[in-house]
Design an enzyme around this catalytic site. Structure first.
Site, PDB file in Angstrom:
ATOM      1  N   ASP A  13      35.398  37.468  52.960  1.00  0.00           N
ATOM      2  CA  ASP A  13      34.029  37.408  53.508  1.00  0.00           C
ATOM      3  C   ASP A  13      33.938  37.959  54.932  1.00  0.00           C
ATOM      4  O   ASP A  13      33.128  37.492  55.735  1.00  0.00           O
ATOM      5  CB  ASP A  13      33.479  35.964  53.484  1.00  0.00           C
ATOM      6  CG  ASP A  13      33.620  35.330  52.117  1.00  0.00           C
ATOM      7  OD1 ASP A  13      33.270  36.006  51.133  1.00  0.00           O
ATOM      8  OD2 ASP A  13      34.097  34.190  52.024  1.00  0.00           O
ATOM      9  N   LYS A  16      33.652  43.302  54.480  1.00  0.00           N
ATOM     10  CA  LYS A  16      34.300  44.538  54.015  1.00  0.00           C
ATOM     11  C   LYS A  16      33.295  45.491  53.369  1.00  0.00           C
ATOM     12  O   LYS A  16      33.380  46.702  53.519  1.00  0.00           O
ATOM     13  CB  LYS A  16      35.387  44.215  52.969  1.00  0.00           C
ATOM     14  CG  LYS A  16      36.574  43.491  53.518  1.00  0.00           C
ATOM     15  CD  LYS A  16      37.573  43.168  52.435  1.00  0.00           C
ATOM     16  CE  LYS A  16      37.082  42.133  51.457  1.00  0.00           C
ATOM     17  NZ  LYS A  16      36.858  40.788  52.020  1.00  0.00           N
ATOM     18  N   GLY A  40      32.133  39.371  46.086  1.00  0.00           N
ATOM     19  CA  GLY A  40      30.746  39.800  46.013  1.00  0.00           C
ATOM     20  C   GLY A  40      30.314  40.236  47.376  1.00  0.00           C
ATOM     21  O   GLY A  40      30.794  39.707  48.377  1.00  0.00           O
ATOM     22  N   HIS A  41      29.497  41.246  47.443  1.00  0.00           N
ATOM     23  CA  HIS A  41      28.937  41.567  48.747  1.00  0.00           C
ATOM     24  C   HIS A  41      27.518  42.085  48.619  1.00  0.00           C
ATOM     25  O   HIS A  41      27.112  42.578  47.582  1.00  0.00           O
ATOM     26  CB  HIS A  41      29.830  42.494  49.565  1.00  0.00           C
ATOM     27  CG  HIS A  41      30.205  43.751  48.869  1.00  0.00           C
ATOM     28  ND1 HIS A  41      31.449  43.939  48.337  1.00  0.00           N
ATOM     29  CD2 HIS A  41      29.508  44.861  48.624  1.00  0.00           C
ATOM     30  CE1 HIS A  41      31.500  45.129  47.792  1.00  0.00           C
ATOM     31  NE2 HIS A  41      30.334  45.711  47.945  1.00  0.00           N
ATOM     32  N   GLN A 223      38.510  39.810  48.645  1.00  0.00           N
ATOM     33  CA  GLN A 223      39.088  38.623  49.302  1.00  0.00           C
ATOM     34  C   GLN A 223      39.752  39.034  50.627  1.00  0.00           C
ATOM     35  O   GLN A 223      39.226  39.927  51.282  1.00  0.00           O
ATOM     36  CB  GLN A 223      40.088  37.894  48.382  1.00  0.00           C
ATOM     37  CG  GLN A 223      39.438  37.135  47.238  1.00  0.00           C
ATOM     38  CD  GLN A 223      39.168  38.018  46.033  1.00  0.00           C
ATOM     39  OE1 GLN A 223      40.033  38.743  45.598  1.00  0.00           O
ATOM     40  NE2 GLN A 223      37.973  37.952  45.480  1.00  0.00           N
TER      41      GLN A 223
HETATM   42  P1  IMP Z   1      39.618  32.102  42.663  1.00  0.00           P
HETATM   43  O1  IMP Z   1      39.854  33.470  43.211  1.00  0.00           O
HETATM   44  O2  IMP Z   1      38.257  31.938  42.054  1.00  0.00           O
HETATM   45  O3  IMP Z   1      40.716  31.633  41.764  1.00  0.00           O
HETATM   46  O4  IMP Z   1      39.626  31.093  43.911  1.00  0.00           O
HETATM   47  C1  IMP Z   1      40.831  30.831  44.640  1.00  0.00           C
HETATM   48  C2  IMP Z   1      40.524  30.661  46.120  1.00  0.00           C
HETATM   49  O5  IMP Z   1      40.120  31.911  46.681  1.00  0.00           O
HETATM   50  C3  IMP Z   1      39.393  29.687  46.423  1.00  0.00           C
HETATM   51  O6  IMP Z   1      39.675  29.010  47.633  1.00  0.00           O
HETATM   52  C4  IMP Z   1      38.192  30.589  46.605  1.00  0.00           C
HETATM   53  O7  IMP Z   1      37.204  30.003  47.401  1.00  0.00           O
HETATM   54  C5  IMP Z   1      38.843  31.786  47.288  1.00  0.00           C
HETATM   55  N1  IMP Z   1      38.095  33.027  47.070  1.00  0.00           N
HETATM   56  C6  IMP Z   1      38.044  33.749  45.926  1.00  0.00           C
HETATM   57  N2  IMP Z   1      37.272  34.839  46.102  1.00  0.00           N
HETATM   58  C7  IMP Z   1      36.831  34.807  47.374  1.00  0.00           C
HETATM   59  C8  IMP Z   1      36.030  35.691  48.165  1.00  0.00           C
HETATM   60  O8  IMP Z   1      35.558  36.742  47.735  1.00  0.00           O
HETATM   61  N3  IMP Z   1      35.824  35.312  49.454  1.00  0.00           N
HETATM   62  C9  IMP Z   1      36.357  34.179  49.984  1.00  0.00           C
HETATM   63  N4  IMP Z   1      37.134  33.336  49.291  1.00  0.00           N
HETATM   64  C10 IMP Z   1      37.372  33.652  47.997  1.00  0.00           C
END
Ligand code: IMP
Length: 394
Positions: A13, A16, A40-41, A223
């Protein structure tokens, strides 16, 4: 460029999308290399808001090649929904390419993600519940369904049946869910296959060709560095490698094709989900920054945890990713806050002090920020477009 990687240097977040959108104007091709619709953005262009989850936002420039690489996990329901939305808004999708080798998120992955988090209770990771972890787990277990499988009914059905089998126990509470019916799942996924067939391609070869012909390729990360499954705050991480090295494996480009690496960081820090966050501001100031920075997830709408800029983590990210450049976003959110803290070291138990990112989870969980105090600024900097025009303190 010609091969340029963009990664998050914090917990995700960082903005990017904005940086990719700017740099994509000069690129011949944009390719995503990991993650899925957990990312997502939002892009604002001439007053129009665009939300992206899977398709690179570079698609807004007609004719540009925009690819979803093999390292991405794709929920075809989300992908086809995104395609419909873009088509309805008149976007030219002819540049879209989807790797035949990318893995698919299946209905049982989402159920497993929910069930896994429920089972962990207080220890839960705080996933986006999009089925990301279970989809990557199946990929590693060699039970994954890939995009190319959507084009062959017999293979698809056989693979789904094989993947479902070992999950029966964990999915027992969902046994009667219509979503888990083999026949209708196969039919749904065949339909998705027909709808995306024209975009399925050998994205590795397309990447090579673009690079070999002297074109510029932008490798778009999702991420950030600290949610990296190998180098982040495991187990509070995502299930892929969002670091720059993964731009090679997630697309098929060679490591030497990655000529320039850009990191993106906010001027403060945020984190979504559970896990250590040494500079967290769990107070009114944190809440104020959350509001003025609009720190709510694009994908899940969840409130993000907010903290001071963490230079220990940022130095770590700079080294792991081999950053050549750093884009700093949201500096204007800090306007008017008075004195600003910047974390330069971590403090641990018994007066321990660390200037390097600790590898051990216990140390990381106990770490608190040691700060350098900097004077802030009150001038509105929102419209400044040249670094030299910024107030000295900024
Ligand atoms: P998952 O990717 O849904 O398995 O989530 C694993 C961890 O990564 C969690 O703490 C989510 O909140 C974090 N996470 C996954 N995608 C994002 C993102 O795009 N931005 C910030 N945190 C993310």
């Amino acid at each position: 460029m010609p091969g340029m990687v963009i990664v998050g240097a914090q917990w995700g977040d960082e903005g990017k999308g904005k940086v990719v959108d700017l740099l994509a104007e000069k690129a011949d091709m944009v390719i995503r290399f990991q993650g899925g619709n957990n990312a997502g953005h939002t892009i604002v262009r001439e007053g129009v808001h665009w939300k992206f989850h899977l398709i690179p936002s570079g698609i807004l420039s007609p004719g540009r090649l925009c690819a979803i690489g093999n390292g991405v996990v794709i929920d075809p329901k989300v992908l086809t929904g995104e395609l419909d939305e873009l088509r309805a808004k008149g976007v030219d999708l002819s540049g879209l390419r989807i790797s035949a080798n990318a893995h698919l998120i299946m209905p049982y992955h989402m159920l497993l993600d929910h069930a896994g988090e429920a089972r962990l209770g207080k220890l839960q990771i705080g996933t986006t519940r999009r089925g990301i972890g279970p989809a990557y787990a199946d990929k590693a277990a060699r039970l994954g369904i890939r995009v190319q499988d959507l084009l062959d009914e017999k293979i698809l059905k056989k693979k789904i049946a094989a993947a479902l089998e070992p999950k029966r126990l964990s999915l027992r509470p969902f046994a009667k869910s219509p979503e888990l019916d083999l026949q209708s799942m196969t039919e749904d996924y065949l339909t998705y296959g027909h709808r995306i067939e024209q975009y399925i391609a050998d994205t590795t070869r397309i990447t090579w060709k673009t690079l070999d012909e002297g074109g510029d390729v932008l490798f778009e990360g999702a991420q950030g560095t600290l949610p990296d499954i190998d180098h982040g705050t495991y187990p509070f991480v995502t299930s892929s490698n969002p670091v720059a090295a993964s731009a090679a494996t997630g697309t098929g480009a060679g490591p030497k094709d990655l000529d320039e690496i850009w990191g993106v960081t906010k001027a403060y820090a945020t984190r979504v989900g559970s896990g250590p966050f040494p500079t967290e501001l769990d107070d009114e100031l944190g809440a104020a920054i959350r509001e003025s920075g609009g720190e709510y997830g694009t994908t899940t709408g969840r409130a993000r945890r907010v903290g001071w800029l963490d230079l220990v983590a940022l130095r770590y990210a700079a080294r792991i990713n081999g950053l050549d450049h750093l884009a700093i976003t949201k500096l204007d959110v800090l306007t008017g806050l008075g004195t600003l803290n910047v974390c330069t070291r971590y403090r641990g138990v018994e007066e321990a002090s660390f200037d390097a990112y600790p590898y051990h989870q216990t140390v990381m969980h106990q770490a608190a920020g040691d700060y350098e105090r900097l004077s802030g600024w009150d001038e509105d900097i929102g419209d400044i477009r040249d670094e030299r025009d910024l107030p000295q303190a900024a």
